[in-house]
Design an enzyme around this catalytic site. Structure first.
Site, mmCIF file in Angstrom:
data_model
loop_
_atom_site.group_PDB
_atom_site.id
_atom_site.type_symbol
_atom_site.label_atom_id
_atom_site.label_comp_id
_atom_site.label_asym_id
_atom_site.label_seq_id
_atom_site.Cartn_x
_atom_site.Cartn_y
_atom_site.Cartn_z
ATOM 1 N N LEU A 266 -10.594 58.061 68.866
ATOM 2 C CA LEU A 266 -9.717 59.193 68.594
ATOM 3 C C LEU A 266 -10.429 60.517 68.806
ATOM 4 C CD1 LEU A 266 -7.815 58.041 65.356
ATOM 5 C CD2 LEU A 266 -6.927 58.158 67.694
ATOM 6 N N ASP B 12 -25.570 63.223 62.981
ATOM 7 C CA ASP B 12 -25.258 62.182 62.010
ATOM 8 C C ASP B 12 -24.678 62.918 60.807
ATOM 9 O OD1 ASP B 12 -25.182 60.311 59.991
ATOM 10 O OD2 ASP B 12 -27.264 59.667 60.184
ATOM 11 N N ASN C 203 -13.485 63.678 62.054
ATOM 12 C CA ASN C 203 -13.009 62.414 62.608
ATOM 13 C C ASN C 203 -14.011 61.271 62.450
ATOM 14 O OD1 ASN C 203 -11.447 60.666 64.682
ATOM 15 N ND2 ASN C 203 -13.469 60.888 65.599
ATOM 16 N N SER D 146 -7.773 60.829 58.029
ATOM 17 C CA SER D 146 -7.776 59.781 57.013
ATOM 18 C C SER D 146 -7.338 58.475 57.664
ATOM 19 C CB SER D 146 -6.864 60.175 55.843
ATOM 20 O OG SER D 146 -6.896 59.200 54.826
ATOM 21 N N TYR E 269 -13.243 50.721 52.128
ATOM 22 C CA TYR E 269 -12.751 51.658 53.145
ATOM 23 C C TYR E 269 -11.641 52.524 52.542
ATOM 24 C CZ TYR E 269 -10.575 53.335 57.484
ATOM 25 O OH TYR E 269 -10.045 54.124 58.476
ATOM 26 N N LYS F 32 -11.345 56.716 51.797
ATOM 27 C CA LYS F 32 -10.246 57.557 52.267
ATOM 28 C C LYS F 32 -9.479 58.186 51.107
ATOM 29 C CE LYS F 32 -10.943 57.000 56.669
ATOM 30 N NZ LYS F 32 -11.385 58.136 57.512
ATOM 31 N N THR G 30 -9.146 51.843 69.432
ATOM 32 C CA THR G 30 -10.483 52.421 69.403
ATOM 33 C C THR G 30 -11.463 51.293 69.120
ATOM 34 O OG1 THR G 30 -10.536 52.844 67.018
ATOM 35 C CG2 THR G 30 -9.453 54.500 68.397
#
Length: 297
Positions: free
Chosen positions: A22, A64, A91, A142, A156, A160, A191
């Protein structure tokens, strides 16, 4: 200063994770709109072609995002090179899969370092510049994981959820300076998020649930082209009144309404218990009472 085909002054974007997926699509869309891009990534080799195709409009930055000092230096370099920042896209992200019980402390912290702290460091680094110029738009990428937690994606989702809570507060804090904040919640896109993901060591106790999930996913994922997400992002940053949240994709759109309805139904069913748990009383007096009246941390 030159102008874009639309007749406006080119914007300067700062995009993390810009070398692929993305992030790369966002960078290409921004450049296609006549804008300039500070493209940050762990490795900038994949950005050489993009920079060559758009001379003077791409600044590759090795970064990083988990390194707070490096983030500050990258933002400073972008401002020094282009003179300003207009759109900041957080992103960069990683995906670690596993049941909540299976994660080691190091694995759990690593998930939060990129997805939450990385965005926090970027936000802190860019805000002084955006405040000074009285404008700018921070876009937090997100996920569907920011709407709800699911088996195997608990950490994960946690990263978020944390990102979204912080971003809601940042949006209110930044508004007084003319700075906008939007949270973008994408569904599935082609992706390398899944191919590059890490996995916790599985516990045998969860084998039946894993088998059940594998059956559910047997038909595979049907995802979309990142280009479509990039087109939506351009519409978002072009808006004079961008929303705090933007859903990308029919699946995540439908899920958002389903999750919201179920939560509201649960809240309504337990309304009596909720309301009975609160009854305002005067603050206690005395030394012990004063301590008790202090808000809980």
């Amino acid at each position: 200063m030159t102008t874009t085909a639309a007749g406006r002054t080119p914007r300067t974007w700062f995009i993390t994770g810009a070398s692929r997926g993305l992030g790369r699509a966002f960078a290409e869309a921004a450049l296609g709109a006549g804008d300039r891009v500070a493209a940050a990534a762990r490795s900038t080799a994949a950005l050489d072609e993009l920079a060559a195709a758009h001379p003077g409009r791409v600044l590759p930055l090795t970064l990083d995002v988990t390194d707070r000092e490096a983030v500050s230096r990258a933002v400073e370099a972008a401002v020094a090179h282009f003179g300003r920042l207009d759109v900041v896209v957080n992103n960069a992200g990683t995906l670690s899969m596993g049941m909540v019980e299976e994660f080691t402390e190091a694995e759990a912290r690593a998930q939060m370092e990129t997805n939450f702290f990385g965005a926090l460091w970027v936000g802190q680094a860019v805000m002084p510049y955006l405040r000074a110029q009285g404008s700018g738009h921070i876009v937090q990428i997100s996920s569907i994981g920011g709407l709800a937690g699911f088996p195997l994606s608990g950490l994960y989702a946690a990263s978020k959820f944390a990102l979204e809570g912080m971003s809601e507060a940042l949006a209110m804090e930044a508004a007084q300076f003319g700075v906008k904040v939007s949270i973008v919640q994408p569904g599935g896109y082609w992706t390398d998020l899944y191919t590059a993901m890490k996995a916790a060591t599985p516990l045998e106790a969860y084998a039946p649930l894993r088998a059940e999930l594998e059956k559910m996913w047997a038909e595979g994922s049907v995802d979309s082209e990142p280009r479509l997400a990039a087109e939506a992002l351009l519409k978002l940053v072009d808006s004079d009144e961008p929303p705090l949240r933007l859903l990308l994709g029919s699946m995540v759109y439908d899920l958002a309404f389903d999750v919201s309805r179920k939560r509201m139904e649960t809240w309504a069913a337990w309304e009596g218990t909720s309301r009975a748990a609160e009854k305002a009383v005067a603050a206690p007096v005395g030394e012990a009472g004063a301590a008790a009246a202090e808000p809980a941390s």
